[in-house]
Design an enzyme around this catalytic site. Structure first.
Site, PDB file in Angstrom:
ATOM      1  CB  SER A   1       6.829  -4.895  -6.477  1.00  0.00           C
ATOM      2  OG  SER A   1       6.887  -6.250  -6.136  1.00  0.00           O
TER       3      SER A   1
ATOM      4  CG  ASP B   1       7.794  -9.627 -12.641  1.00  0.00           C
ATOM      5  OD1 ASP B   1       7.840 -10.432 -11.693  1.00  0.00           O
ATOM      6  OD2 ASP B   1       7.445  -8.438 -12.492  1.00  0.00           O
TER       7      ASP B   1
ATOM      8  CG  HIS C   1       9.829  -7.800  -9.932  1.00  0.00           C
ATOM      9  ND1 HIS C   1       8.465  -7.678 -10.005  1.00  0.00           N
ATOM     10  CD2 HIS C   1      10.187  -7.348  -8.700  1.00  0.00           C
ATOM     11  CE1 HIS C   1       8.011  -7.189  -8.869  1.00  0.00           C
ATOM     12  NE2 HIS C   1       9.030  -6.966  -8.063  1.00  0.00           N
TER      13      HIS C   1
END
Length: 343
Positions: free
Chosen positions: A194, A285, A315
Site C-alpha cells: 500500500s 481494492d 486490500h
C-alpha cells in the site's frame, strides 16, 4: 461511547474470529451470506467473512483522530497475528539518520543471504514496525531472506516528502551496511504494501543504486487521478475511498505536489532502470487500477515485471495471512516470487 471492539480484549476477539474461520465452508457461507460478485470477480469467502466480522465490531481504518486510527490498526492486527513455525530472531537498530528499523533473521539462515528492505503500509499516517511484524516474519522465513523493516516518519507530523526521504535514506544505508547485517550487498530487494508499496516504488525509481528486485503489494502509485476501481470499490471492502482521501489529505495536503513522482511514482518520466518486479493487486481494492497501471508502465519501459491480480481478495490481504486460507495462499505466492527473483 466505546465501540464493541474496544470493550472486548484482543485475545478474545481473535479467538472468536479464528473459531469462525475454522468452521466448515457451508456453515461459513451461511454466516457470510450470498456471494459477492463485482466487475466480473467473485469475492473469496474468507474475505467476505472477515469483512462481515469487521462491520459487526464497527472497525474502520481511519478514525475521528489520527491517534484513534493508529490505535485501531494496532488493535485489529493483534486479532490475527500469527508467527511462522520457524523461529525468527529480531534486532532493533537505527538506520540512516537514526531512522528506527528492525532486522529479521530466520533461524539457520546462512550469512550472505539476500536482504529485503520493507516499508509498511498505512496510508503514510498509521502503521509501524509492530503492525507488520507478522508479515515480515513470514517473508523472512518463506523467502529465505533477512528483512529490514523501516519505521519511516508518519504524517501529519511529518508530511510529504518526509516518508519518501526516509525510505531512500534507509535503503541506501541498508545497501552500504548489508554485509554487517549478515546479508549480501549484491542481493538487496525493496518491498512494501500500500503506502509502503508507494515508498518501495519511489526507491526503485530514484535510488542511486537500484534494488535487485521489487516486491510491491497493492501499491499506491498515483495521487493525482481517480481511476475506475476507486468508484467500483469505494465502500465495503476494507479500504474505502473516504479512507484514501483522509490519508492523502494528511500526507500531501498540497494538491499541486501530488504530481511529484516521489508522491506518485507512476508519473516518473523514466522507469527503464527499475528492478525486476513482482507486483500484486487485489481485485476488490480501490487501489487496484493504479497499481496495475504502474505495472504496465514498467512493462513499457522494458522492465521484467509480473503483474498478478488476486481477483477475489481485498486490500491488506498480506496482513491477514494469519487467518490462513486465501490470504495465506496469496502471501505464499509473493514470498515465492521474492525468493525466485533474488536467485
Amino acid at each position: 461511547m466505546p465501540q464493541l471492539a474496544e470493550k472486548v480484549p484482543p485475545s478474545v476477539a481473535g479467538a472468536v474470529l479464528r473459531a469462525v474461520f475454522a468452521l466448515p465452508d457451508p456453515v461459513r457461507r451461511l454466516i457470510a451470506g450470498r456471494a459477492v460478485v463485482r466487475d466480473g470477480q467473485r469475492l473469496a469467502l474468507d474475505a467476505q467473512l472477515l469483512l462481515l466480522m469487521t462491520r459487526l465490531e464497527g472497525a474502520s481504518l481511519t478514525g475521528a483522530t489520527v491517534p484513534e486510527a493508529r490505535q485501531g490498526l494496532a488493535r485489529g492486527q493483534r486479532y490475527i497475528n500469527r508467527l511462522p513455525e520457524r523461529p525468527v530472531r529480531t534486532r532493533d537498530l537505527a538506520a540512516a539518520d537514526g531512522i528506527p528499523a528492525r532486522l529479521y533473521e530466520p533461524k539457520g539462515l546462512a550469512e550472505g543471504s539476500p536482504l529485503l528492505v520493507f516499508f509498511h503500509g498505512g496510508g503514510w499516517v498509521i502503521g509501524d514496525i509492530e503492525s507488520h511484524d507478522s508479515v515480515c516474519r513470514y517473508l523472512a522465513v518463506n523467502a529465505e531472506v533477512r528483512v529490514l523493516s523501516v519505521d519511516y516518519r508518519l504524517a501529519p507530523e511529518h508530511r510529504f516528502p518526509a516518508a519518501a526521504d526516509d525510505a531512500l535514506a534507509a535503503y541506501a544505508w541498508a545497501v552500504e551496511n548489508a554485509a554487517a547485517l549478515g546479508a549480501s550487498p549484491e542481493a538487496v530487494a525493496v518491498g512494501g504494501d500500500s503506502a509502503g508499496g508507494n515508498l518501495a516504488a519511489v526507491v526503485g525509481a530514484f535510488a542511486d543504486r537500484r534494488p535487485d528486485f521489487a516486491l510491491l503489494f497493492y501499491p499506491a502509485t498515483d495521487m493525482s487521478v481517480r481511476r475506475r476501481s476507486r468508484e467500483l470499490f469505494a465502500d465495503g471492502f476494507y479500504l474505502t475511498d473516504a479512507d484514501m482521501v483522509w490519508f492523502s489529505d494528511h500526507y500531501c495536503p498540497d494538491v499541486e505536489r501530488r504530481t511529484d513522482p516521489k508522491a506518485s511514482p507512476l508519473l516518473a518520466d523514466d522507469l527503464s532502470g527499475f528492478p525486476a518486479t513482482y507486483l500484486v493487486t487485489a481485485g476488490f481494492d480501490p487501489l487496484r487500477d493504479e497499481g496495475e497501471a504502474f505495472g504496465e508502465r514498467l512493462r513499457e519501459a522494458g522492465v521484467r515485471v509480473a503483474v498478478r491480480r488476486q481477483e477475489d481478495l481485498i486490500h491488506g490481504f498480506a496482513n491477514m495471512w494469519g487467518l490462513g486460507g486465501r490470504f495465506q495462499e496469496a502471501l505464499a505466492e509473493a514470498a515465492g516470487a521474492l525468493r525466485t527473483g533474488l536467485l
